[in-house]
Motif scaffolding. Structure first.
Motif, PDB file in Angstrom:
ATOM      1  N   ASN A 155       0.818  -1.220   0.000  1.00 39.58           N
ATOM      2  CA  ASN A 155       0.000   0.000   0.000  1.00 39.58           C
ATOM      3  C   ASN A 155       0.849   1.267   0.000  1.00 39.58           C
ATOM      4  OD1 ASN A 155       1.048  -0.355   2.524  1.00 39.58           O
ATOM      5  ND2 ASN A 155      -0.854  -0.008   3.637  1.00 39.58           N
ATOM      6  N   ASN A 156       2.080   1.181  -0.491  1.00 40.95           N
ATOM      7  CA  ASN A 156       2.967   2.333  -0.518  1.00 40.95           C
ATOM      8  C   ASN A 156       3.168   2.786  -1.960  1.00 40.95           C
ATOM      9  OD1 ASN A 156       5.765   3.795  -0.487  1.00 40.95           O
ATOM     10  ND2 ASN A 156       5.144   3.667   1.649  1.00 40.95           N
ATOM     11  N   ARG A 157       3.253   4.092  -2.159  1.00 34.72           N
ATOM     12  CA  ARG A 157       3.414   4.637  -3.510  1.00 34.72           C
ATOM     13  C   ARG A 157       4.758   4.244  -4.112  1.00 34.72           C
ATOM     14  NH1 ARG A 157       1.986   8.436  -7.201  1.00 34.72           N
ATOM     15  NH2 ARG A 157       3.667   9.623  -8.161  1.00 34.72           N
ATOM     16  N   ALA A 158       5.812   4.258  -3.310  1.00 35.12           N
ATOM     17  CA  ALA A 158       7.131   3.893  -3.838  1.00 35.12           C
ATOM     18  C   ALA A 158       7.166   2.433  -4.294  1.00 35.12           C
ATOM     19  CB  ALA A 158       8.202   4.147  -2.781  1.00 35.12           C
ATOM     20  N   THR A 159       6.409   1.571  -3.614  1.00 34.30           N
ATOM     21  CA  THR A 159       6.332   0.172  -4.040  1.00 34.30           C
ATOM     22  C   THR A 159       5.673   0.052  -5.407  1.00 34.30           C
ATOM     23  OG1 THR A 159       6.167  -0.494  -1.724  1.00 34.30           O
ATOM     24  CG2 THR A 159       5.570  -2.120  -3.375  1.00 34.30           C
ATOM     25  N   ARG A 160       4.627   0.824  -5.623  1.00 32.35           N
ATOM     26  CA  ARG A 160       3.970   0.813  -6.933  1.00 32.35           C
ATOM     27  C   ARG A 160       4.888   1.348  -8.022  1.00 32.35           C
ATOM     28  NH1 ARG A 160      -0.422   2.432  -3.559  1.00 32.35           N
ATOM     29  NH2 ARG A 160      -0.042   4.633  -4.040  1.00 32.35           N
ATOM     30  N   LEU A 161       5.709   2.347  -7.691  1.00 30.09           N
ATOM     31  CA  LEU A 161       6.689   2.835  -8.670  1.00 30.09           C
ATOM     32  C   LEU A 161       7.712   1.757  -9.008  1.00 30.09           C
ATOM     33  CD1 LEU A 161       7.398   6.461  -7.360  1.00 30.09           C
ATOM     34  CD2 LEU A 161       5.903   5.767  -9.228  1.00 30.09           C
ATOM     35  N   LEU A 162       8.111   0.980  -7.997  1.00 34.21           N
ATOM     36  CA  LEU A 162       9.065  -0.110  -8.228  1.00 34.21           C
ATOM     37  C   LEU A 162       8.454  -1.178  -9.125  1.00 34.21           C
ATOM     38  CD1 LEU A 162      11.746  -1.543  -7.543  1.00 34.21           C
ATOM     39  CD2 LEU A 162      10.604  -2.518  -5.549  1.00 34.21           C
ATOM     40  N   ILE A 163       7.202  -1.533  -8.895  1.00 33.20           N
ATOM     41  CA  ILE A 163       6.540  -2.549  -9.721  1.00 33.20           C
ATOM     42  C   ILE A 163       6.382  -2.044 -11.149  1.00 33.20           C
ATOM     43  CG2 ILE A 163       4.401  -3.844 -10.029  1.00 33.20           C
ATOM     44  CD1 ILE A 163       4.107  -3.900  -7.018  1.00 33.20           C
ATOM     45  N   ARG A 164       6.040  -0.779 -11.310  1.00 33.22           N
ATOM     46  CA  ARG A 164       5.923  -0.211 -12.653  1.00 33.22           C
ATOM     47  C   ARG A 164       7.269  -0.206 -13.368  1.00 33.22           C
ATOM     48  NH1 ARG A 164       3.782   5.750 -12.844  1.00 33.22           N
ATOM     49  NH2 ARG A 164       2.169   4.749 -11.560  1.00 33.22           N
ATOM     50  N   HIS A 165       8.357   0.030 -12.621  1.00 37.62           N
ATOM     51  CA  HIS A 165       9.696  -0.009 -13.212  1.00 37.62           C
ATOM     52  C   HIS A 165      10.015  -1.410 -13.731  1.00 37.62           C
ATOM     53  CE1 HIS A 165      14.013   0.550 -13.680  1.00 37.62           C
ATOM     54  NE2 HIS A 165      14.208  -0.478 -12.873  1.00 37.62           N
ATOM     55  N   TYR A 166       9.723  -2.436 -12.951  1.00 42.62           N
ATOM     56  CA  TYR A 166       9.967  -3.812 -13.404  1.00 42.62           C
ATOM     57  C   TYR A 166       9.034  -4.183 -14.556  1.00 42.62           C
ATOM     58  CZ  TYR A 166      13.352  -5.389  -9.924  1.00 42.62           C
ATOM     59  OH  TYR A 166      14.504  -5.582  -9.193  1.00 42.62           O
ATOM     60  N   HIS A 167       7.821  -3.676 -14.520  1.00 46.91           N
ATOM     61  CA  HIS A 167       6.884  -3.971 -15.601  1.00 46.91           C
ATOM     62  C   HIS A 167       7.369  -3.381 -16.922  1.00 46.91           C
ATOM     63  CE1 HIS A 167       3.138  -4.456 -17.796  1.00 46.91           C
ATOM     64  NE2 HIS A 167       3.149  -3.165 -18.066  1.00 46.91           N
ATOM     65  N   ASP A 168       7.871  -2.161 -16.907  1.00 44.67           N
ATOM     66  CA  ASP A 168       8.382  -1.540 -18.126  1.00 44.67           C
ATOM     67  C   ASP A 168       9.666  -2.204 -18.614  1.00 44.67           C
ATOM     68  OD1 ASP A 168       6.287   0.224 -17.945  1.00 44.67           O
ATOM     69  OD2 ASP A 168       7.451   1.793 -16.952  1.00 44.67           O
ATOM     70  N   LYS A 169      10.394  -2.839 -17.704  1.00 43.77           N
ATOM     71  CA  LYS A 169      11.690  -3.417 -18.069  1.00 43.77           C
ATOM     72  C   LYS A 169      11.563  -4.855 -18.556  1.00 43.77           C
ATOM     73  CE  LYS A 169      16.339  -4.122 -16.193  1.00 43.77           C
ATOM     74  NZ  LYS A 169      17.208  -3.981 -14.992  1.00 43.77           N
ATOM     75  N   PHE A 170      10.732  -5.668 -17.896  1.00 40.26           N
ATOM     76  CA  PHE A 170      10.694  -7.101 -18.189  1.00 40.26           C
ATOM     77  C   PHE A 170       9.407  -7.554 -18.872  1.00 40.26           C
ATOM     78  CE2 PHE A 170      13.629  -6.709 -14.585  1.00 40.26           C
ATOM     79  CZ  PHE A 170      14.735  -7.363 -15.102  1.00 40.26           C
ATOM     80  N   ARG A 171       8.331  -6.791 -18.793  1.00 37.18           N
ATOM     81  CA  ARG A 171       7.067  -7.106 -19.448  1.00 37.18           C
ATOM     82  C   ARG A 171       6.443  -8.400 -18.924  1.00 37.18           C
ATOM     83  NH1 ARG A 171       5.115  -2.499 -21.134  1.00 37.18           N
ATOM     84  NH2 ARG A 171       6.739  -1.289 -22.142  1.00 37.18           N
ATOM     85  N   HIS A 172       6.716  -9.545 -19.586  1.00 33.29           N
ATOM     86  CA  HIS A 172       5.952 -10.753 -19.326  1.00 33.29           C
ATOM     87  C   HIS A 172       6.470 -11.575 -18.135  1.00 33.29           C
ATOM     88  CE1 HIS A 172       3.748 -10.108 -23.002  1.00 33.29           C
ATOM     89  NE2 HIS A 172       4.883  -9.978 -23.668  1.00 33.29           N
ATOM     90  N   ILE A 173       7.656 -11.342 -17.649  1.00 31.34           N
ATOM     91  CA  ILE A 173       8.206 -12.136 -16.540  1.00 31.34           C
ATOM     92  C   ILE A 173       8.413 -11.255 -15.313  1.00 31.34           C
ATOM     93  CG2 ILE A 173       9.275 -13.920 -17.944  1.00 31.34           C
ATOM     94  CD1 ILE A 173      11.859 -12.352 -17.885  1.00 31.34           C
ATOM     95  N   VAL A 174       7.441 -10.404 -15.036  1.00 31.83           N
ATOM     96  CA  VAL A 174       7.595  -9.425 -13.963  1.00 31.83           C
ATOM     97  C   VAL A 174       7.594 -10.106 -12.605  1.00 31.83           C
ATOM     98  CG1 VAL A 174       6.660  -7.309 -12.979  1.00 31.83           C
ATOM     99  CG2 VAL A 174       6.444  -7.752 -15.425  1.00 31.83           C
ATOM    100  N   VAL A 175       6.669 -11.032 -12.381  1.00 33.28           N
ATOM    101  CA  VAL A 175       6.536 -11.669 -11.069  1.00 33.28           C
ATOM    102  C   VAL A 175       7.807 -12.425 -10.717  1.00 33.28           C
ATOM    103  CG1 VAL A 175       5.198 -13.333  -9.736  1.00 33.28           C
ATOM    104  CG2 VAL A 175       4.046 -11.815 -11.340  1.00 33.28           C
ATOM    105  N   ASN A 176       8.358 -13.139 -11.653  1.00 27.66           N
ATOM    106  CA  ASN A 176       9.574 -13.909 -11.396  1.00 27.66           C
ATOM    107  C   ASN A 176      10.745 -13.003 -11.048  1.00 27.66           C
ATOM    108  OD1 ASN A 176      11.300 -16.168 -11.321  1.00 27.66           O
ATOM    109  ND2 ASN A 176      11.947 -15.780 -13.417  1.00 27.66           N
ATOM    110  N   GLU A 177      10.900 -11.900 -11.770  1.00 30.32           N
ATOM    111  CA  GLU A 177      12.020 -11.002 -11.529  1.00 30.32           C
ATOM    112  C   GLU A 177      11.866 -10.251 -10.203  1.00 30.32           C
ATOM    113  OE1 GLU A 177      14.737 -10.806 -13.207  1.00 30.32           O
ATOM    114  OE2 GLU A 177      14.079 -12.268 -14.705  1.00 30.32           O
ATOM    115  N   ILE A 178      10.652  -9.864  -9.856  1.00 26.26           N
ATOM    116  CA  ILE A 178      10.447  -9.148  -8.595  1.00 26.26           C
ATOM    117  C   ILE A 178      10.696 -10.060  -7.411  1.00 26.26           C
ATOM    118  CG2 ILE A 178       8.704  -8.006  -7.165  1.00 26.26           C
ATOM    119  CD1 ILE A 178       7.525  -6.801  -9.632  1.00 26.26           C
ATOM    120  N   ARG A 179      10.238 -11.294  -7.490  1.00 25.44           N
ATOM    121  CA  ARG A 179      10.402 -12.225  -6.366  1.00 25.44           C
ATOM    122  C   ARG A 179      11.834 -12.691  -6.192  1.00 25.44           C
ATOM    123  NH1 ARG A 179       4.888 -15.946  -6.875  1.00 25.44           N
ATOM    124  NH2 ARG A 179       3.475 -14.340  -6.045  1.00 25.44           N
TER     125      ARG A 179
END
Length: 311
Positions: A155-179
């Motif tokens: 529920n933090n804004r910076a966390t959402r920015l981090l997820i958006r950064h990984y989404h723009d970078k990896f696209r389809h394998i976001v969950v694997n890279e974040i974990r």
């Protein structure tokens, strides 16, 4: 113009012992770098991390730490990441952070009993960042981030920015890279929200609306009529053929039945009107009379129409 601007302050003309002195007892040091950075004003994780790295380097300069290379190194970025982790955890996971720091029952009571963070066995490392004690701790061949991922709130804004950064970078394998590096509760729900606001994802999943089909003309649905009663004609080519020792050009004159979609092919020697009349006569001799014939505005078709109307 003011004399102070051109000549400077008056105390500079006096001896150094007579200069005014300001006590520094009221000055206080900033313990956290993020306290001077409004994280809510940033729209990307990369820019937030870069600004934090610049502030960290400025704080080192205030402390008297000199660096030969003015460019931002990987060590400065890693330090900026740790500063952001501590700020995010202190902002949204205060009770869990107290539990991980003290490991006492009093701190555990202040935290929510149903918290997912407490089930991940949180602890504080030497840098003050709360990490998870996973079951693959003995897998020394893995990265420290994979064995002990950094715990971040959902529920933090910076966390959402981090997820958006990984989404723009990896696209389809976001969950694997974040974990591989972080533990974020409700990660897939956050990714769904990010995809809903991503223009490129909207374009990828968008379905084209098929155009509304027009009503077929009467000649296309005329039942109980002989084939080629309603026909169309067009030319195709040219095609090179070998005639004796020469290479000549030939065209295909294609007749199509509008009702049965049957085809009839004739060979046209040229694109002239006379050549089309010859093909048309051969077509009538083989398929019978035609009620209506449709074609484009080719000069050979227009000439044949005028010629057939006059005869």
């Amino acid at each position: 113009m003011n004399d102070r601007w051109m000549q400077g302050p008056q105390f500079l003309y006096m001896k150094e012992e007579d200069w005014p002195y300001t006590s520094r007892e009221n000055y206080h040091a900033i313990s956290e770098v993020v306290s001077v950075i409004p994280t809510s004003k940033f729209e990307s994780w990369g820019k937030l991390l870069r600004v934090t790295a610049y502030v960290c380097r400025y704080m080192d300069a205030l402390r008297g730490i000199k660096r030969e290379n003015l460019a931002l190194s990987s060590e400065v970025f890693q330090r900026a990441e740790r500063v952001l982790y501590r700020h995010i955890q202190a902002e949204s996971l205060l009770s869990e952070l107290e539990f991980a720091a003290s490991l006492r029952k009093v701190a555990k009571k202040t935290a929510q009993c149903s918290s997912i963070i407490l089930s991940m066995k949180p602890y504080l490392n030497e840098n003050g960042v709360m990490r998870s004690m996973s079951r693959i701790n003995n897998a020394k061949w893995l990265n420290i981030y994979t064995r002990h991922p950094v715990i971040l709130p959902d529920n933090n804004r910076a966390t959402r920015l981090l997820i958006r950064h990984y989404h723009d970078k990896f696209r389809h394998i976001v969950v694997n890279e974040i974990r591989k590096k972080y533990f974020i509760p409700k990660l897939r729900q956050l990714l769904i929200r990010v995809r809903k606001h991503c223009f490129r994802c909207k374009m990828n999943v968008a379905k084209a609306t098929p155009p509304e089909m027009a009503i077929l003309p009467e000649v296309r649905v005329s039942a109980f009529t002989p084939p080629f009663s309603y026909s169309t004609v067009d030319y195709g080519g040219p095609f090179d053929i070998v005639h004796g020792r020469k290479i000549e050009k030939r065209w295909i004159c294609l007749f199509t039945c509008l009702v049965t979609r049957a085809i009839h092919i004739e060979i046209a020697y040229t694109c002239s009107t006379d050549s089309f009349i010859l093909c048309y006569r051969n077509f009538l001799c083989r398929r019978g009379t035609v009620r209506k014939m449709f074609s484009d505005r080719g000069t050979n078709f227009i000439g044949a129409e005028k010629l057939l109307k006059t005869t």
